[in-house]
Scaffold this motif. Structure first.
Motif, mmCIF file in Angstrom:
data_model
loop_
_atom_site.group_PDB
_atom_site.id
_atom_site.type_symbol
_atom_site.label_atom_id
_atom_site.label_comp_id
_atom_site.label_asym_id
_atom_site.label_seq_id
_atom_site.Cartn_x
_atom_site.Cartn_y
_atom_site.Cartn_z
ATOM 1 N N HIS A 1 0.806 -1.213 0.000
ATOM 2 C CA HIS A 1 0.000 0.000 0.000
ATOM 3 C C HIS A 1 0.840 1.264 0.000
ATOM 4 N N GLY A 2 1.953 1.227 0.749
ATOM 5 C CA GLY A 2 2.843 2.377 0.718
ATOM 6 C C GLY A 2 3.366 2.620 -0.681
ATOM 7 N N MET A 3 3.755 1.540 -1.359
ATOM 8 C CA MET A 3 4.258 1.680 -2.724
ATOM 9 C C MET A 3 3.163 2.143 -3.674
ATOM 10 N N MET A 4 1.959 1.555 -3.568
ATOM 11 C CA MET A 4 0.880 1.928 -4.475
ATOM 12 C C MET A 4 0.452 3.383 -4.287
ATOM 13 N N ASN A 5 0.535 3.883 -3.072
ATOM 14 C CA ASN A 5 0.174 5.282 -2.844
ATOM 15 C C ASN A 5 1.112 6.216 -3.597
ATOM 16 N N ARG A 6 2.368 5.803 -3.757
ATOM 17 C CA ARG A 6 3.316 6.592 -4.543
ATOM 18 C C ARG A 6 3.061 6.465 -6.047
ATOM 19 N N LEU A 7 2.281 5.472 -6.406
ATOM 20 C CA LEU A 7 1.963 5.237 -7.824
ATOM 21 C C LEU A 7 0.566 5.748 -8.190
ATOM 22 N N ARG A 8 -0.058 6.512 -7.309
ATOM 23 C CA ARG A 8 -1.462 6.913 -7.491
ATOM 24 C C ARG A 8 -1.738 7.468 -8.880
ATOM 25 N N SER A 9 -0.815 8.252 -9.409
ATOM 26 C CA SER A 9 -1.057 8.897 -10.702
ATOM 27 C C SER A 9 -1.111 7.902 -11.856
ATOM 28 N N PHE A 10 -0.650 6.668 -11.625
ATOM 29 C CA PHE A 10 -0.646 5.642 -12.671
ATOM 30 C C PHE A 10 -1.785 4.628 -12.497
ATOM 31 N N LEU A 11 -2.486 4.698 -11.370
ATOM 32 C CA LEU A 11 -3.480 3.682 -11.042
ATOM 33 C C LEU A 11 -4.906 4.142 -11.336
ATOM 34 N N HIS A 12 -5.779 3.172 -11.567
ATOM 35 C CA HIS A 12 -7.213 3.428 -11.677
ATOM 36 C C HIS A 12 -7.782 3.320 -10.265
ATOM 37 N N LEU A 13 -7.971 4.443 -9.619
ATOM 38 C CA LEU A 13 -8.272 4.481 -8.192
ATOM 39 C C LEU A 13 -9.712 4.137 -7.865
ATOM 40 N N ASP A 14 -10.594 4.108 -8.857
ATOM 41 C CA ASP A 14 -12.011 3.831 -8.607
ATOM 42 C C ASP A 14 -12.350 2.342 -8.661
ATOM 43 N N GLU A 15 -11.351 1.490 -8.851
ATOM 44 C CA GLU A 15 -11.609 0.054 -8.934
ATOM 45 C C GLU A 15 -11.966 -0.512 -7.565
ATOM 46 N N MET A 16 -12.909 -1.449 -7.544
ATOM 47 C CA MET A 16 -13.445 -2.013 -6.311
ATOM 48 C C MET A 16 -12.510 -3.080 -5.741
ATOM 49 N N THR A 17 -12.583 -3.276 -4.421
ATOM 50 C CA THR A 17 -11.846 -4.335 -3.737
ATOM 51 C C THR A 17 -12.823 -5.215 -2.965
ATOM 52 N N VAL B 1 -13.196 -5.610 0.080
ATOM 53 C CA VAL B 1 -13.740 -5.015 1.302
ATOM 54 C C VAL B 1 -14.844 -4.003 1.001
ATOM 55 N N GLY B 2 -15.201 -3.870 -0.279
ATOM 56 C CA GLY B 2 -16.290 -2.974 -0.646
ATOM 57 C C GLY B 2 -15.880 -1.521 -0.767
ATOM 58 N N GLU B 3 -14.585 -1.241 -0.760
ATOM 59 C CA GLU B 3 -14.066 0.106 -0.955
ATOM 60 C C GLU B 3 -13.224 0.139 -2.217
ATOM 61 N N THR B 4 -13.057 1.331 -2.786
ATOM 62 C CA THR B 4 -12.192 1.458 -3.955
ATOM 63 C C THR B 4 -10.732 1.352 -3.529
ATOM 64 N N ILE B 5 -9.892 0.990 -4.482
ATOM 65 C CA ILE B 5 -8.462 0.886 -4.183
ATOM 66 C C ILE B 5 -7.910 2.249 -3.789
ATOM 67 N N GLY B 6 -8.469 3.315 -4.360
ATOM 68 C CA GLY B 6 -8.027 4.660 -3.991
ATOM 69 C C GLY B 6 -8.265 4.960 -2.526
ATOM 70 N N ASN B 7 -9.436 4.588 -2.019
ATOM 71 C CA ASN B 7 -9.733 4.794 -0.604
ATOM 72 C C ASN B 7 -8.851 3.931 0.282
#
Length: 384
Positions: free
Chosen positions: A332-348, A350-356
């Motif tokens: 998660h620490g690494m993915m947060n640094r990659l936010r600009s490259f990720l589709h943050l609205d994708e579901m997980t 746990v019922g939350e988006t990956i962005g959240n």
């Protein structure tokens, strides 16, 4: 039970076996009672199939014999009935000629187990290289709610105070032995120090690459792929997965609602930033095709031109291992640094988006998880 239920007890898949009011249902109920269950154990409750790839000959999954009890506890706490179902255990280092030969056999076994039994939701327990895609392929085909539980990496290797990484240091040590630089006694010490606990290889090999990808695609309890196998956080994650899968059944949150082309792109971005195994290419494409998502080598090529390696983990990295990556902030620490490259609205799951899920994740060691302007390698998995 979730207040926003989509599924009612009468709609449960298991009700077709056990509550149909015919002779076959009567017989099924009799067999459930034969195992010591009472009608109240399943009546109106989701049945959760725990597909466990534990075996005595698979050290990567050796702790699953105990972790399944954590999963069961979580299921029971959420009002479900957990049923452990063993399935094929593939171990990369001992299966011959190659576990890849059996990946699809595991996928078929998972699919048929889930189809043929009264199961409403599935927990998929795996981690060693080919078990992750094998379990995922089967679950994608059946399309019932599912959560993947990664085995987690083993502890750092150690010999005489020197950190050892499975795989890479095994090759190095054997070569040193062949040329006479180390003796039989030293080789035996290294052999015992390379793999010190249950869990998958602690280097960024196929195991951690694939579990990290599935995590990034939203199919794990968020962050699960980074937790070392013998860390008690792994026990708690397993229990949380057991609790959550029952809720997913009532919500009818199936893999098809999580695994989209954009979620696969998130997985590829993650693999590139990790400097992960090239074996991931064949597994991601196989899973994407099973999920009816159009992913090809062109996507890997395109993404690799933009995503740098920012995880300093052996063998692409020069020093650190998965245990260090976890302490540094993990996936998660690494993915947060990659936010600009990720589709943050994708579901997980746990019922939350990956962005959240990743928005508050921190990095605690900038040498292990680099900043984008301090890349470890300026391009990802594939060459230009």
């Amino acid at each position: 039970m979730n207040n926003n239920n989509v599924i009612t007890p009468e709609m449960l898949r298991s009700a077709k076996w056990l509550d149909a009011g015919d002779f076959r249902s009567f017989n099924h109920r009799s067999r459930m009672m034969q195992m010591g269950f009472g009608i109240d154990d399943w009546d109106g409750s989701p049945i959760i199939g725990i597909l466990n790839t534990w075996s005595d000959i698979n050290p990567c999954h050796h702790h699953f014999k105990d972790r399944v009890e954590d999963v069961k506890r979580g299921v029971l706490q959420s009002g479900g009935l957990p049923l452990e179902i063993p399935c094929m255990s593939l171990f990369e280092s001992i299966n011959k000629p190659s576990p890849l030969l059996y990946r699809n056999l595991l996928a078929m076994e998972v699919e048929e187990l889930l189809r043929s039994y009264p199961i409403d939701g599935a927990i998929l327990m795996g981690g060693c290289d080919k078990t992750t895609p094998g379990l995922m392929l089967g679950a994608i085909s059946v399309q019932i709610p599912a959560i993947f539980i990664p085995a987690g990496p083993m502890l750092r290797g150690n010999y005489r105070g020197e950190t050892l990484g499975s795989g890479s240091d095994a090759f190095k040590s054997w070569d040193e032995y062949r040329v006479g630089n180390i003796c039989d006694r030293e080789l035996e010490g290294i052999c015992g120090g390379l793999a010190r606990s249950a869990g998958t290889c602690m280097t960024m090999g196929t195991a951690s690459t694939m579990t990290s990808i599935v995590d990034a695609m939203g199919m794990c309890i968020p962050g699960a792929s980074s937790i070392p196998a013998v860390d008690t956080n792994h026990n708690r994650m397993c229990s949380k997965a057991g609790k959550r899968i029952v809720e997913m059944v009532w919500e009818d949150l199936t893999p098809g609602k999580i695994l989209t082309k954009k979620s696969f792109v998130n997985g590829i971005v993650t693999a590139m930033a990790l400097g992960g195994s090239t074996n991931s290419i064949i597994h991601i494409i196989a899973m994407a095709r099973r999920a009816e998502c159009n992913i090809s080598m062109d996507d890997f090529d395109r993404i690799s031109r933009d995503i740098p390696v920012i995880a300093n983990i052996r063998p692409s990295g020069d020093l650190y291992l998965m245990e260090d990556f976890y302490y540094a902030g993990g996936i998660h620490g690494m993915m947060n640094r990659l936010r600009s490259f990720l589709h943050l609205d994708e579901m997980t799951v746990v019922g939350e988006t990956i962005g959240n899920v990743i928005q508050n994740a921190e990095v605690y060691n900038n040498d292990i998880i680099r900043k984008l302007d301090d890349q470890y390698i300026k391009k990802g998995l594939l060459p230009y």
